[in-house]
Design an enzyme around this catalytic site. Structure first.
Site, mmCIF file in Angstrom:
data_model
loop_
_atom_site.group_PDB
_atom_site.id
_atom_site.type_symbol
_atom_site.label_atom_id
_atom_site.label_comp_id
_atom_site.label_asym_id
_atom_site.label_seq_id
_atom_site.Cartn_x
_atom_site.Cartn_y
_atom_site.Cartn_z
ATOM 1 C CG HIS A 94 -5.828 -2.009 0.367
ATOM 2 N ND1 HIS A 94 -5.272 -1.795 -0.779
ATOM 3 C CD2 HIS A 94 -4.924 -1.310 1.470
ATOM 4 C CE1 HIS A 94 -4.294 -0.938 -0.759
ATOM 5 N NE2 HIS A 94 -4.175 -0.815 0.762
ATOM 6 C CB SER A 141 -1.036 -0.009 1.335
ATOM 7 O OG SER A 141 -1.963 0.847 1.194
ATOM 8 C CG ASP A 201 -7.202 -2.650 -3.142
ATOM 9 O OD1 ASP A 201 -7.801 -1.796 -2.705
ATOM 10 O OD2 ASP A 201 -5.889 -3.104 -2.943
#
Length: 282
Positions: A259, A105, A230
Site C-alpha cells: 500500500h 487509497s 497490498d
C-alpha cells in the site's frame, strides 16, 4: 484584528466556509496534477512525487482534506459529497483546468464522487494509486467478492480502543520489507495528527459506499496502479475490479508492491504518471 484560528487569510489556505479552511501547496509550473491523499494522511505523503515532478516541469497541487494535517477540523463534512465539493473548491481557487487527478487509497472514492457530482470539465484524466474505496468494499448478495461486515466492525472496535495500536499492528505490512522505522513513524505521525472523529467517520463512509454505477459512468482516461502484495487493499478486491469497471482504464500491477508504493516505488510511480499524462495531455 481577531486571530484567524485556521490561518485562512495566510498564503497556502483556501477558505471553504466559516468553519473550514484547507491547507494546500502549489509547486512548479506546466501541466497540472492534483494530488489527493490516502485516509488519515496529508499532502506530505506526496513529497516524493511532487518534488521530482515539479522539477521535471509539472505543476503539482496537493492539499490536506478537512480534518487532516494543517486543515481545519470543523467536526462535520466527513462524507464523500462534501469532500468532492472541497476538491472542486481547491481546483477552482487554484484555477486548474485539464488537470490530472491523482488519488491514493481512500481518495479513489473522492475522485469518483467528484466526477459524478461535478463532471469532467476540469479533468484530463485520473490516476488511482492503490485504490481502497472502489468499486464496493462491503460483501452483499450482489457483491459476493466484498468483505464481510464483521471484519469492518472488528477494525472499528480496535480503532476506538487504541488508534496508535491499530496503526502499529499494520505498519510493517503497509510498506515493503526493509522499510526504515523512521519512515514508518513518519506515516504514523501523519495518521495520528488527523482528527480522530474524521478518521472514524470516513472509515465508515468507505465501508458502506457503493461506487459501481458511478465508475461505469466515467469516461475520462484512467490509470490504476496497484501492488500484488497490498494487505490494506487487496488487488483482487479493489484494484483489478476498479480498473475493469472504468471504460478507459489501464491497470499496472507492481510485483511485490504494497500500500505504500508512493514511497517504496516512488520512481516507478512517478514515471507511470508522467507517461500517462504525456499520452493524454498531448
Amino acid at each position: 484584528m481577531a486571530r484567524d484560528p485556521c490561518n485562512a487569510r495566510q498564503p497556502g489556505y483556501i477558505r471553504i466556509d466559516d468553519d473550514t479552511a484547507l491547507h494546500y501547496r502549489d509547486w512548479g509550473d506546466g501541466v497540472p496534477l492534483a494530488f489527493l491523499s490516502g485516509w488519515t494522511l496529508n499532502a506530505d505523503m506526496w513529497n516524493y512525487q511532487c518534488a521530482p515532478l515539479a522539477a521535471a516541469g509539472y505543476r503539482c497541487v496537493a492539499f490536506d482534506r478537512r480534518g487532516h494535517g494543517r486543515s481545519s477540523d470543523p467536526g462535520h463534512g466527513y462524507d464523500y459529497d462534501t469532500l468532492a465539493d472541497d476538491l472542486e473548491a481547491v481546483l477552482d481557487a487554484r484555477g486548474l483546468a485539464r488537470v490530472t487527478l491523482v488519488g491514493h487509497s481512500f481518495a479513489s472514492g473522492e475522485i469518483v464522487r467528484y466526477l459524478s457530482r461535478h463532471g469532467a470539465r476540469r479533468v484530463a484524466g485520473i490516476v488511482l494509486l492503490s485504490p481502497a474505496s472502489t468499486p464496493c468494499l462491503l460483501k452483499t448478495a450482489d457483491n459476493p467478492g466484498g468483505l464481510d461486515a464483521s471484519l469492518f466492525e472488528a477494525s472499528f472496535d480496535e480503532m476506538l480502543a487504541s488508534f496508535p495500536d491499530w496503526i502499529e499492528r499494520r505498519a510493517q505490512a503497509y510498506f515493503s520489507p526493509g522499510t526504515s522505522r523512521a519512515t514508518i513513524q513518519w506515516t504514523a505521525d501523519m495518521m495520528l495528527g488527523t482528527s480522530f472523529h474524521a478518521a472514524v467517520q470516513l472509515s465508515r463512509a468507505q465501508m458502506v459506499t457503493d461506487f459501481r454505477r458511478e465508475l461505469a459512468a466515467i469516461d475520462v482516461p484512467a490509470l490504476v496502479l496497484h501492488g500484488d502484495c497490498d494487505a490494506s487493499a487487496p488487488l483482487e478486491i479493489t484494484g483489478r475490479p476498479t480498473a475493469a469497471a472504468l471504460a478507459r482504464a489501464t491497470l499496472n500491477v507492481y510485483e511485490g508492491g504494497t500500500h505504500g508504493m508512493y514511497f517504496n516505488h516512488a520512481a516507478r510511480v512517478n514515471e507511470d504518471i508522467r507517461a500517462f499524462v504525456a499520452r493524454w495531455q498531448a
